[in-house]
Design an enzyme around this catalytic site. Sequence first.
Site, short mmCIF file in Angstrom:
data_model
loop_
_atom_site.label_atom_id
_atom_site.label_comp_id
_atom_site.label_asym_id
_atom_site.label_seq_id
_atom_site.Cartn_x
_atom_site.Cartn_y
_atom_site.Cartn_z
CB ALA A 15 -0.97 0.27 1.18
NE ARG A 17 5.46 1.20 -5.66
CZ ARG A 17 5.89 0.81 -6.98
NH1 ARG A 17 5.25 1.63 -8.06
NH2 ARG A 17 5.85 -0.69 -6.73
CB SER A 39 7.90 -6.02 -0.89
OG SER A 39 7.76 -4.62 -2.05
CG ASP A 65 8.52 -10.30 -0.59
OD1 ASP A 65 8.00 -11.11 -1.04
OD2 ASP A 65 9.59 -10.12 -1.60
CB SER A 144 -7.06 -8.11 -13.55
OG SER A 144 -6.51 -7.71 -15.24
CE1 TYR A 157 -1.24 -8.38 -13.02
CE2 TYR A 157 -2.67 -8.55 -14.35
CZ TYR A 157 -2.34 -7.55 -13.51
OH TYR A 157 -2.89 -6.53 -12.64
P1 NDP Z 1 2.23 -0.64 -8.69
O1 NDP Z 1 3.34 -1.33 -9.17
O2 NDP Z 1 1.70 0.40 -8.98
O3 NDP Z 1 1.72 -0.90 -7.11
C1 NDP Z 1 1.97 -2.10 -6.88
C2 NDP Z 1 2.50 -2.40 -5.52
O4 NDP Z 1 2.39 -3.74 -4.84
C3 NDP Z 1 3.14 -1.66 -4.85
O5 NDP Z 1 2.80 -1.07 -3.21
C4 NDP Z 1 3.75 -2.59 -4.52
O6 NDP Z 1 5.23 -2.40 -2.59
C5 NDP Z 1 3.14 -4.01 -3.78
N1 NDP Z 1 4.10 -5.72 -3.95
C6 NDP Z 1 5.03 -5.57 -5.11
N2 NDP Z 1 5.60 -6.82 -5.16
C7 NDP Z 1 5.49 -7.20 -3.72
C8 NDP Z 1 5.87 -8.01 -3.05
N3 NDP Z 1 6.18 -8.91 -3.09
N4 NDP Z 1 5.42 -7.73 -1.05
C9 NDP Z 1 5.11 -6.89 -1.03
N5 NDP Z 1 4.34 -5.91 -1.92
C10 NDP Z 1 4.70 -6.13 -2.98
O7 NDP Z 1 0.88 -1.21 -8.92
P2 NDP Z 1 -1.04 -0.94 -9.18
O8 NDP Z 1 -1.22 -0.38 -7.99
O9 NDP Z 1 -1.28 -0.53 -10.48
O10 NDP Z 1 -1.23 -2.32 -9.12
C11 NDP Z 1 -1.82 -3.28 -7.36
C12 NDP Z 1 -3.14 -4.56 -7.73
O11 NDP Z 1 -3.96 -3.52 -8.75
C13 NDP Z 1 -2.43 -4.94 -8.19
O12 NDP Z 1 -2.72 -6.50 -7.99
C14 NDP Z 1 -2.17 -5.92 -10.09
O13 NDP Z 1 -2.20 -6.70 -10.32
C15 NDP Z 1 -3.54 -5.08 -10.33
N6 NDP Z 1 -4.11 -4.45 -11.10
C16 NDP Z 1 -3.85 -3.05 -11.30
C17 NDP Z 1 -4.24 -3.12 -13.21
C18 NDP Z 1 -3.90 -1.01 -13.17
O14 NDP Z 1 -4.30 -1.17 -14.51
N7 NDP Z 1 -2.87 -0.22 -12.78
C19 NDP Z 1 -5.41 -3.38 -13.25
C20 NDP Z 1 -5.89 -4.84 -12.81
C21 NDP Z 1 -5.39 -4.82 -11.63
P3 NDP Z 1 6.91 -2.15 -2.85
O15 NDP Z 1 6.68 -0.80 -3.72
O16 NDP Z 1 6.88 -2.21 -1.90
O17 NDP Z 1 7.14 -3.15 -3.91
#
Ligand code: NDP
Length: 249
Positions: A15, A17, A39, A65, A144, A157
Amino acid sequence: MSFSLEGKTCLVTGAGRGIGRAIALALGAAGADVAITYSRSEGPAKEVEAEIIKMGRKALIFQADAIDGKRADEVIGEITKAWGKLDILVNNAGITKDTLIMRMSEEQWDDVIETNLKSVFNYSKAAVRPMMKQRSGSIINIGSIVGVSGNAGQTNYSASKAGMIGFTKSLAKELATRNVRVNLVAPGYITTDMTDKLGEATLEAINKSIPMGKGGQPEDVANAVQFLGSDASAYITGVVLHVDGGMVM
Ligand code: NDP
């Protein structure tokens, strides 16, 4: 519009970003105390924590993680120790590693399946015990629409997100008599760092394929999560709620 979450406690994974950040802020704005994990994005996650505290709510922040099951147990243990309960779990953490299957490495497959799907198992399993004891709870998985429609270049994905749908429906059936609800929000194209990676031509093609003619914002997803976390959705479980401007029907 806001659905009340006064007196509730919640956890949102990933959360710092994007969509996770918007969800954490929307839950706080609706009156919940909010715990978040990150993470890598420590700085942004600390900013989310500060914003929630500024709203007059309690906040907890954990480096974790999402693929680490032991850490998931610790995080949820610390939340229930501090706040006595966990009402809402939002499994949001997710990644993409897009490429055609001919070029996809085993590592790209495993990373996406583990981060997007195994994480949901880890955190749901850890949350189920306190929620069953409380005889109430709401688990909301961020899937998604490509888990429903499929998408070339996203076999890993799409499989992870389709797996989340099966998981959501199965767990909803397991927990329904305990008043623990499990639902999935399926965003379409939402503007975040994840979609910033797409080229202009791809974005134009995506916008053309959306009946509402434009992408959504993280807050559009957060509003749906706020509803599914609230008592306004008390009789809703096992659903896949598309937040996609009509992209997949
Ligand atoms: P971002 O790439 O903007 O953010 C991804 C988030 O996931 C970051 O907060 C990141 O944290 C976290 N994250 C990634 N890997 C890990 C890990 N191993 N452990 C803990 N946290 C992790 O993506 P979105 O905000 O766009 O996506 C959020 C969700 O929405 C995802 O599940 C994505 O699949 C889904 N989604 C998004 C869409 C879109 O159009 N944007 C469409 C459909 C679904 P950190 O930076 O700390 O690693």
